[in-house]
Write a protein that holds these residues in place. Structure first.
Motif, PDB file in Angstrom:
ATOM      1  N   GLY A 205       0.826  -1.196   0.000  1.00 32.24           N
ATOM      2  CA  GLY A 205       0.000   0.000   0.000  1.00 32.24           C
ATOM      3  C   GLY A 205       0.857   1.239   0.000  1.00 32.24           C
ATOM      4  O   GLY A 205       2.082   1.189   0.002  1.00 32.24           O
ATOM      5  N   GLU A 206       0.208   2.385   0.004  1.00 34.61           N
ATOM      6  CA  GLU A 206       0.922   3.653  -0.082  1.00 34.61           C
ATOM      7  C   GLU A 206       0.840   4.423   1.222  1.00 34.61           C
ATOM      8  O   GLU A 206       0.163   4.019   2.161  1.00 34.61           O
ATOM      9  N   LEU A 207       1.541   5.551   1.248  1.00 31.98           N
ATOM     10  CA  LEU A 207       1.549   6.366   2.452  1.00 31.98           C
ATOM     11  C   LEU A 207       0.164   6.909   2.767  1.00 31.98           C
ATOM     12  O   LEU A 207      -0.200   7.081   3.917  1.00 31.98           O
ATOM     13  N   HIS A 208      -0.625   7.196   1.739  1.00 30.68           N
ATOM     14  CA  HIS A 208      -1.969   7.743   1.934  1.00 30.68           C
ATOM     15  C   HIS A 208      -2.981   6.767   1.356  1.00 30.68           C
ATOM     16  O   HIS A 208      -2.902   6.390   0.189  1.00 30.68           O
ATOM     17  N   VAL A 209      -3.941   6.380   2.173  1.00 30.30           N
ATOM     18  CA  VAL A 209      -4.927   5.398   1.736  1.00 30.30           C
ATOM     19  C   VAL A 209      -5.705   5.897   0.532  1.00 30.30           C
ATOM     20  O   VAL A 209      -6.020   5.146  -0.389  1.00 30.30           O
ATOM     21  N   GLU A 210      -5.996   7.209   0.512  1.00 33.08           N
ATOM     22  CA  GLU A 210      -6.807   7.743  -0.582  1.00 33.08           C
ATOM     23  C   GLU A 210      -6.057   7.751  -1.909  1.00 33.08           C
ATOM     24  O   GLU A 210      -6.626   8.100  -2.941  1.00 33.08           O
ATOM     25  N   ALA A 211      -4.742   7.382  -1.899  1.00 37.06           N
ATOM     26  CA  ALA A 211      -3.976   7.415  -3.148  1.00 37.06           C
ATOM     27  C   ALA A 211      -4.493   6.400  -4.153  1.00 37.06           C
ATOM     28  O   ALA A 211      -4.344   6.580  -5.352  1.00 37.06           O
ATOM     29  N   VAL A 212      -5.069   5.310  -3.659  1.00 36.10           N
ATOM     30  CA  VAL A 212      -5.571   4.288  -4.573  1.00 36.10           C
ATOM     31  C   VAL A 212      -7.090   4.405  -4.635  1.00 36.10           C
ATOM     32  O   VAL A 212      -7.790   4.084  -3.681  1.00 36.10           O
ATOM     33  N   GLN A 213      -7.597   4.873  -5.749  1.00 38.91           N
ATOM     34  CA  GLN A 213      -9.021   4.976  -5.977  1.00 38.91           C
ATOM     35  C   GLN A 213      -9.374   4.172  -7.223  1.00 38.91           C
ATOM     36  O   GLN A 213      -8.520   3.902  -8.071  1.00 38.91           O
ATOM     37  N   ALA A 214     -10.620   3.814  -7.321  1.00 39.32           N
ATOM     38  CA  ALA A 214     -11.052   3.002  -8.459  1.00 39.32           C
ATOM     39  C   ALA A 214     -10.782   3.708  -9.776  1.00 39.32           C
ATOM     40  O   ALA A 214     -10.401   3.072 -10.765  1.00 39.32           O
ATOM     41  N   TYR A 215     -10.935   5.035  -9.787  1.00 40.88           N
ATOM     42  CA  TYR A 215     -10.698   5.768 -11.023  1.00 40.88           C
ATOM     43  C   TYR A 215      -9.236   5.640 -11.461  1.00 40.88           C
ATOM     44  O   TYR A 215      -8.932   5.405 -12.634  1.00 40.88           O
ATOM     45  N   GLY A 216      -8.319   5.824 -10.491  1.00 40.80           N
ATOM     46  CA  GLY A 216      -6.901   5.716 -10.811  1.00 40.80           C
ATOM     47  C   GLY A 216      -6.518   4.332 -11.273  1.00 40.80           C
ATOM     48  O   GLY A 216      -5.724   4.173 -12.213  1.00 40.80           O
ATOM     49  N   ILE A 217      -7.076   3.306 -10.646  1.00 44.14           N
ATOM     50  CA  ILE A 217      -6.783   1.927 -11.060  1.00 44.14           C
ATOM     51  C   ILE A 217      -7.353   1.678 -12.456  1.00 44.14           C
ATOM     52  O   ILE A 217      -6.752   0.981 -13.283  1.00 44.14           O
ATOM     53  N   GLY A 218      -8.518   2.259 -12.728  1.00 40.59           N
ATOM     54  CA  GLY A 218      -9.092   2.102 -14.059  1.00 40.59           C
ATOM     55  C   GLY A 218      -8.210   2.717 -15.131  1.00 40.59           C
ATOM     56  O   GLY A 218      -8.022   2.138 -16.207  1.00 40.59           O
TER      57      GLY A 218
END
Length: 763
Positions: A205-218
């Motif tokens: 994971g990353e330093l900030h949980v919000e860094a991984v969002q469905a939009y970014g993964i898409g």
């Protein structure tokens, strides 16, 4: 986190922390721009001292005191790197590793290009587990990425490589990315190339949980599919709960152990096995849960026979440790073995004292009125009632038969005539097994006083004791990572120097475990993220050694970012960059990467900018640095042993010679020539150094160096027979003659030696 990736793999933007991308190593081959004259530093490129402090007397004293404490910490850290250099950087077998576990050697664990030969060896006995392999392959083809989740040791790493080869073919180029990568940032980076396969092993994971969002993964999925590239991520079982990754997860399962065993035997030379032995082999194989253990047993059977393979599967050390704990050891025996698990190999007299201290912590806990937990078998008796007050040396012969032995050896830096008796486990593996059993069987009533005792050792213990504490805590982290992080590392990282050094060393030992290394990196990066100057300095310390070797670009990027923080943090970051180079002496590839990185920083920094001033100060320290185990400059050792180092060192020397730090550069060059003067094999490297320096200079600058260097060599520290002749090789290579000294109209460069600069110490 802001996207701070740099085109062409250069250093990160100083205004923002480096992102999670894994840039390619910097590779400028052209000499950076230089000012017109060696005799005059360019405007704005000063060598500033410490940053101004507040007027209050307390504040004026505090910053220097903190930096002095940090300096002592780096001295300790350098000693540790020197003493365990072979263990940090050598590949060792896990069964006999000095730290209780082997070097991190899994294919793809270290970010960078994955050697096809290593991939072939890793997949030699691979058996795709069904049906999860087919499901993962479908997801990979449909989305361009897939996440393999499952417990440690279930074969996810080999499965990721096998999946990429199944999709891209045997000749595909595979590359490993850092486990700290921000997945959403990968879609915006230039690291992903067309037609390549990528793996991220043990993603944390990353330093900030919000860094991984469905939009970014898409977006990442779309980019991978558009480029015909594929990404396989391995992660723990809890990753499938993350909404952004949930649809991309496949629970990974190990193949049937007996089926895998027969698959391996079919690829190995067959050996005759007696029916009874084969029956026991298959029974024990069926009990295995790790594919690696099954493969190891099959290879041992083929090479050494059935009896040796059975010994491997029986794991006699594990049976011996479990038998000892199964006998419900007395409290004094239990505490003595627990103390040894964290202090193996220290002098017996010190171990006895610390055993007594541990017993005192346990008694204090019991007298506090708290209710201890029950025994591991569910009984209601007090866990550690009746703790002994006396430790008998003779008692060890009965206390841990088959687990502990004694040996005589000197302490660090002492001769054999000053050896002492030390208690050690009969096998390095036993230490980890003892810590695992302590964690499995005993609860708060033991571990609360144990944590207080360990923290006391981290605070007050000498360096040898604290190093062993760090070793033991790293082994404990395999079974209780959250507990170690929250109750020990987080506290130590913001404590006094001895605690912070212990935390940094613990992370070095953790990084030698392939599954703890990504977690160690994540812990360090969290400390750099607005957690105070103390933890930032500890993070800089931790990014050296094995952790910095494993995650090279990550360490360089973050250390460079830290050089732009407050003066205390910046000084520590520069020391860490120097220590990275010092500890890379036995690793030519890593040494060259460090030189190229700093060279890139200098070439990209604007003349007169703060960025360039910081880079010049760092470069001067690198050129002044001495080896960890000798007074010889690191530059001299690299010129002697690392091909192609001359042109990189030449670029760095040229830049510093044309700055306000030119006197330091001349002094470093003189010391380097002094240490190389008696080695005829280095003449060509010195000639190459001179060629590259002259190529990067204007004629006026070169003439200035030809005047000043012979004058500097008249200093008593450098006027050693042979040095002047080697300087003539440096200065006269392209002229065909040595450049003789001439009286200069400009002031002579100061030539006093700088002992405090050895080892990269900042002023």
């Amino acid at each position: 986190m802001p996207d701070a990736s740099v085109p062409d793999g250069g250093p990160p933007d100083a205004e923002n922390p480096p992102g999670g991308t894994d840039p390619a190593p910097p590779a400028p081959d052209e000499a950076s721009a230089t000012p017109d004259d060696l005799d005059h530093a360019p405007a704005g490129e000063t060598d500033p001292g410490p940053a101004p402090v507040r007027d209050a007397g307390h504040e004026r004293r505090k910053a220097p005191d903190e930096r002095e404490e940090d300096e002592r910490g780096y001295d300790d850290l350098s000693q540790v790197h020197q003493l365990v250099n072979n263990n940090f950087y050598g590949v060792v077998d896990a069964s006999s590793a000095a730290f209780g576990f082997g070097a991190a050697s899994s294919v793809g664990l270290s970010p960078g290009t994955i050697d096809p030969g290593r991939t072939d060896r890793a997949l030699r006995f691979h058996l795709p587990p069904r049906p999860c392999f087919d499901e993962a392959r479908r997801k990979l083809l449909d989305h361009g990425l897939v996440v393999l989740t499952g417990p440690e040791g279930c074969g996810r790493g080999a499965g990721s490589l096998a999946l990429l080869r199944a999709v891209l073919g045997r000749g595909a180029r595979l590359r490993s990315l850092s486990p700290a990568n921000a997945l959403a940032d990968l879609a915006r980076s230039r690291d992903l190339k067309a037609g390549q396969g990528y793996v991220i092993l043990d993603y944390v994971g990353e330093l900030h949980v919000e860094a991984v969002q469905a939009y970014g993964i898409g977006r990442l999925s779309e980019k991978l599919l558009r480029q015909g590239s594929y990404l396989v991520i391995t992660a723990g079982e809890t990753t499938h709960r993350r909404l952004a990754l949930r649809d991309h997860c496949v629970p990974w399962q190990a193949p049937d152990p007996v089926e895998l065993f027969e698959h391996c035997r079919n690829k190995l030379p067959r050996v005759r096995v007696e029916p009874d032995a084969e029956q026991e082999l298959l029974r024990r194989i069926g009990e295995q849960r790790r594919p690696a253990d099954v493969v190891a047993a099959a290879v041992t059977l083929s090479e050494e026979g059935a009896e040796r393979a059975l010994d491997t599967l029986r794991d006699r050390y594990r049976e011996r440790v479990r038998e000892w704990f199964g006998q419900q050891p007395a409290a004094d025996d239990l505490l003595a073995l627990a103390a040894l698990a964290f202090l193996e190999g220290i002098p017996e007299r010190v171990l006895e004292r610390e055993c007594a201290a541990l017993a005192a912590h346990v008694r204090t806990f019991e007298l506090s009125g708290e209710q201890p937990v029950a025994e591991s078998d569910g009984s209601t008796t007090t866990l550690l009632s009746g703790t002994a007050h006396h430790q008998s040396r003779a008692r060890w012969r009965e206390r841990a038969v088959g687990l502990v032995t004694t040996e005589h050896r000197p302490g660090p830096g002492k001769d054999a005539g000053r050896s002492e008796r030390r208690l050690v486990f009969t096998s390095p593996r036993i230490r980890e097994l003892v810590i695992a059993e302590l964690h499995e069987l005993y609860g708060y009533a033991l571990w609360y006083p144990m944590r207080r005792w360990l923290s006391e050792l981290a605070l007050l213990g000498d360096l040898e004791t604290r190093t062993e504490v760090a070793r033991g805590v790293a082994l404990l982290a395999r079974h209780a990572l959250v507990e170690v992080d929250e109750n020990l590392l987080k506290v130590w990282s913001d404590g006094i120097t001895s605690q912070r050094v212990t935390a940094a060393i613990t992370l070095q030992f953790m990084s030698t475990s392939e599954h703890l290394a990504p977690q160690a990196l994540n812990i360090v990066l969290n400390w750099t993220d607005n957690n105070g100057p103390g933890r930032a300095v500890t993070a800089a310390m931790a990014l050296t050694g094995n952790l910095g070797s494993l995650y090279r670009m990550e360490a360089l990027n973050w250390l460079w970012f830290l050089t732009h923080r407050g003066e205390r943090i910046a000084v520590a970051a520069r020391r860490s960059l120097v220590l990275l180079l010092q500890s890379a002496e036995q690793d030519p590839e890593r040494a060259l990467l460090t030189l190229r990185y700093v060279r890139t920083v200098l070439s990209k920094a604007a003349p007169g900018s703060q960025e360039r001033s910081i880079a010049l100060r760092t470069t001067a320290q690198l050129l002044e640095a001495a080896r960890l185990d000798a007074p010889e400059p690191v530059a001299a050792a690299l010129l002697r042993t690392v091909p192609d180092s001359a042109r990189h060192l030449a670029a760095l020397w040229t830049d510093v010679l044309h700055s306000s730090s030119r006197s330091r550069a001349v002094a470093a060059l003189c010391r380097t020539l002094v240490h190389l003067r008696e080695d005829p094999s280095v003449t060509d490297a010195v000639r190459e150094l001179g060629d590259a320096m002259r190529e990067a200079m204007t004629p006026r600058q070169w003439e200035a160096l030809c005047r000043h260097l012979p004058i500097a060599l008249r200093h008593p520290d450098y006027a050693v027979p042979g040095t002047r002749e080697l300087a003539q090789v440096l200065l006269g290579t392209l002229r065909g003659r040595a450049a003789g000294p001439r009286r200069s109209a400009t002031p002579v460069i100061p030539t006093a030696s700088s002992p405090s600069a050895q080892g990269g110490r900042a002023k």
